[in-house]
Motif scaffolding. Sequence first.
Motif, PDB file in Angstrom:
ATOM      1  N   ASP A  48     -59.840 -44.560  64.678  1.00 52.73           N
ATOM      2  CA  ASP A  48     -59.489 -43.614  63.835  1.00 52.73           C
ATOM      3  C   ASP A  48     -58.761 -42.419  64.457  1.00 52.73           C
ATOM      4  O   ASP A  48     -57.625 -42.235  64.343  1.00 52.73           O
ATOM      5  CB  ASP A  48     -60.565 -43.106  63.167  1.00 52.73           C
ATOM      6  N   ASP A  64     -64.273 -52.971  55.919  1.00 53.26           N
ATOM      7  CA  ASP A  64     -64.306 -51.886  55.427  1.00 53.26           C
ATOM      8  C   ASP A  64     -63.263 -50.592  55.879  1.00 53.26           C
ATOM      9  O   ASP A  64     -62.766 -49.923  55.222  1.00 53.26           O
ATOM     10  CB  ASP A  64     -65.711 -51.290  55.240  1.00 53.26           C
ATOM     11  N   PHE A  65     -63.515 -50.559  57.269  1.00 50.46           N
ATOM     12  CA  PHE A  65     -62.478 -49.826  58.000  1.00 50.46           C
ATOM     13  C   PHE A  65     -60.989 -50.047  57.599  1.00 50.46           C
ATOM     14  O   PHE A  65     -60.279 -49.249  57.262  1.00 50.46           O
ATOM     15  CB  PHE A  65     -62.758 -49.795  59.436  1.00 50.46           C
ATOM     16  N   SER A 124     -65.503 -47.236  65.135  1.00 49.82           N
ATOM     17  CA  SER A 124     -64.589 -46.687  64.112  1.00 49.82           C
ATOM     18  C   SER A 124     -63.933 -45.525  64.270  1.00 49.82           C
ATOM     19  O   SER A 124     -62.933 -45.167  64.023  1.00 49.82           O
ATOM     20  CB  SER A 124     -65.204 -46.958  62.637  1.00 49.82           C
ATOM     21  N   ASP A 146     -60.019 -49.237  54.215  1.00 51.59           N
ATOM     22  CA  ASP A 146     -59.832 -47.816  53.823  1.00 51.59           C
ATOM     23  C   ASP A 146     -58.347 -47.415  54.319  1.00 51.59           C
ATOM     24  O   ASP A 146     -58.046 -46.210  53.837  1.00 51.59           O
ATOM     25  CB  ASP A 146     -61.025 -46.998  54.574  1.00 51.59           C
ATOM     26  N   ARG A 147     -57.768 -48.087  55.253  1.00 52.52           N
ATOM     27  CA  ARG A 147     -56.398 -47.726  55.696  1.00 52.52           C
ATOM     28  C   ARG A 147     -55.310 -48.517  55.416  1.00 52.52           C
ATOM     29  O   ARG A 147     -54.441 -48.688  55.922  1.00 52.52           O
ATOM     30  CB  ARG A 147     -56.695 -47.868  57.381  1.00 52.52           C
TER      31      ARG A 147
END
Length: 80
Positions: free
Chosen positions: A26, A52-53, A22, A56-57
């Motif tokens: 990122d 989840d990653f 991750s 968040d984006r």
Amino acid sequence: MYATGDEYREEMGRRGLSVLASSVADIWSSKADVCRSALRLLAIASMELFIDFLLDRLEGHQVVMVLGLEAQSELSCRAS
């Protein structure tokens, strides 16, 4: 109940790999090939952290979202 012994080492290995993948996705989000590979690895290591990653984006990271959906689709096709 907590994992112990081999289960614990396996879980920590997956989490460590997920954090690394991750972080790479990122940091290198502007490089599609690098980000794509990191997201594929993240999806394999932990689908929960992968989702989840991406969540968040959702806003402002369209390229990462497209690459993430591509990675998820590829993984789903391989599983079939």
